[in-house]
Design a protein around this motif. Structure first.
Motif: not given
Length: 590
Positions: A368-369, A574, A577-578, A581
């Motif tokens: 989910e991240e 977002k 950040k993904r 990640n």
């Protein structure tokens, strides 16, 4: 955002995602710093999670990202990713291949002077007078003579041999036939009737192994301008791949295989031939893993990359993953003939793990991240990857260059879509045919810049008079959750559209250029994900929102809503950040 440019710079990008939320906002605040400098002094490492990108990451940042086994090289230009162990082709013959190893209407016959130079080079190489890069490879011999044979057997008069080519061949063939290996003589004159000097070698040639015997039989049909059946093509491919360049006695002649690959492309592959190339190695590593995601888009970028313009797909995938549209990218580190920028080069440069198995990539899709992943052909289809070096020596793209864009290395529990780029008119329908054969719910082909998937915001040139324009899209979408293999034609909606970015509120801008610079492509993409408005930002938004809309994704029925959703994914931080990640989590998968 601070930007300092130097033509021969190293790259440092620092993006900090803070956990403290600003007043009246539900999103994280992004502080960014983008710098280029000729001397790298080290990043300003905050205590919060950060991403630093440069030619070599410093140890503090490696520890911060958890990259415990970091062992990666980071050249700045796409051309430097070419593997040094690949022998280089002879340039004289390669230049001739660029003219003759192409289709019935595109071939440009050689003049007598060039033909003499090429045949003399081949003669001297066959006699052992040329060494290293000057030597004409077996693959080049196979491709060149296959092209000459097909042209005289099957091409229209305008693209058959010129008078100069005929005179040069009349002079050199009596000498060449004494020194060329029998497999090459077979390719050049399979029936003993082309060269004007009767020879029994071609008609009697069978090959030196069982695999070669099947290949030679198929090649006789190809050299005559004919076509093969689905099972025949698959049988040949499975017999001869993976290519063992170290020990030809255990495989097949590179000359024969090169002649087969370029010959099928020159004859313009039929649908059944393309399906055979597309599906031949689906079961090479067993059934594909199934990701527990509601939607999955497979991105089929041209494997040989971009040489001029910004390549947006990696950053588009990060954006679309933010609202549940999982994306699977696939490709290679470096591929001829263009040898341009690829997603694997960019991910390598940023420190991501690019050796993930399809099963490992499945977990990233489900995370989910993260919600997107990259799989290298090296890991998913080793048989096809074994052709990389040979493909440089045949010069032109083989059928695999089309079919490798329509792969399903992972499947999804929910809806699936495939999107692929194309450049040459005539391949849009075969690509869509292959997507339907895959059974996906939606399919889309895009004529992006350089044949890639990047739609542009620049104005269409008024001087373009033939062929599809850049930003032309064609596709289909199923109106049911049932697999597209199970629905009838009424349940599938087809469409085509020329996307004019100006119609959707984008200001016309020139395309951002990268000119083979991997670091510049990354810098442009990350600056956009950091919220810097401009041409790169607009292209990422356009490509994310338009793909959502055309594929019929949930919540994208209204194109303006789809574009706003993409903007929000970037402006909130977002998407950045993904991407961070992905780099961190992929390196934990060893």
């Amino acid at each position: 955002m601070e930007v300092l440019l130097n033509p021969e710079s190293s790259l440092s990008i620092i993006s900090t995602v803070h956990n403290n939320r600003p007043r009246n906002s539900t999103h994280s605040h992004i502080r960014t710093s983008l710098r280029f400098s000729s001397k790298y002094l080290g990043p300003r490492i905050p205590r919060q999670p950060s991403l630093t990108v440069k030619s070599v990451l410093d140890s503090a940042t490696i520890d911060l990202l958890g990259l415990t086994e970091y062992d990666i090289r980071n050249p700045a230009l796409s051309s430097s990713y070419r593997r040094s162990q690949f022998p280089k082709p002879n340039q004289t013959v390669l230049d001739a291949q660029a003219r003759v190893c192409t289709g019935p209407t595109q071939t440009r016959p050689l003049g007598e002077e060039q033909a003499v130079k090429v045949l003399d080079t081949i003669l001297r190489s066959a006699k052992g007078d040329l060494k290293d890069e000057d030597e004409v490879s077996k693959s080049q011999l196979g491709a060149f003579f296959a092209a000459m044979t097909i042209r005289t057997n099957a091409f229209p008069e305008a693209t058959q041999w010129s008078e100069g080519e005929r005179r040069a061949m009349d002079t050199f063939w009596p000498l060449l036939v004494r020194v060329l290996p029998h497999d090459v003589i077979f390719i050049a004159d399979p029936e003993g009737s082309i060269m004007g000097v009767g020879s029994s070698i071609g008609p009697q040639y069978l090959g030196n192994s069982s695999s070669e015997m099947r290949l030679v039989g198929a090649l006789r049909e190809v050299l005559a301008g004919g076509h093969l059946g689905y099972e025949e093509v698959q049988g040949v491919l499975r017999d001869v791949l993976p290519l063992n360049v170290e020990n030809e006695s255990s495989g097949v002649s590179e000359s024969l295989l090169s002649a087969f690959l370029i010959g099928q492309r020159m004859n313009r592959e039929t649908d059944r031939e393309l399906k055979a190339y597309c599906l031949a190695f689906d079961d090479e590593l067993g059934p594909p893993p199934v990701a527990e995601v509601r939607s999955l888009t497979h991105y089929g970028e041209p494997y040989d990359g971009n040489t001029r313009y910004f390549r947006s797909t990696l950053f588009v995938a990060a954006v679309r993953s933010c609202y549940g549209e999982a994306c699977l990218l696939h490709g290679v580190e470096w591929m001829p003939p263009k040898g341009g920028i690829t997603e694997e080069q960019m991910l390598n440069f940023m420190g991501a793990n690019t050796s993930l198995s399809p099963l490992q990539a499945k977990y990233l899709l489900e995370d989910e991240e993260v919600g997107f992943a990259y799989v290298s052909q090296r890991e998913a289809r080793p048989s096809l990857y074994s052709l990389t070096g040979l493909r440089e020596h045949i010069k032109k793209r083989p059928p695999i260059a089309t079919t490798e864009k329509v792969q399903q290395f992972i499947k999804a529990r929910g809806k699936e879509a495939i999107i692929a780029g194309f450049y040459h008119d005539g391949y849009e329908e075969p690509l869509l045919m292959l997507m339907k054969r895959r059974g996906v719910h939606s399919g889309l082909v895009v004529k992006g810049e350089e044949g890639a998937l990047s739609m542009t915001t620049r104005l269409r040139s008024a001087h373009i008079s033939k062929g599809f324009p850049v930003n032309y899209c064609s596709g289909f979408r199923s109106l049911s959750m049932v697999s597209a293999c199970e629905v009838d034609g009424v349940s599938r909606e087809s469409f085509n559209i020329e996307v004019n970015a100006k119609d959707y509120g984008f200001e016309p801008t020139d395309s951002p250029r990268t000119d083979r610079s991997v670091s510049k492509n990354i810098a442009l993409g990350l600056a956009a994900l950091c919220g810097e408005k401009g041409p790169t930002y607009d292209r990422i938004v356009l490509n994310a929102g338009m793909v959502d809309h055309l594929l019929g994704c949930d919540g994208a029925e209204d194109i303006s809503v789809a574009l706003d959703r993409a903007r929000e994914a970037i402006d909130s931080g977002k998407a950045l950040k993904r991407l961070i990640n992905y780099i961190k989590i992929s390196h934990k998968m060893r």
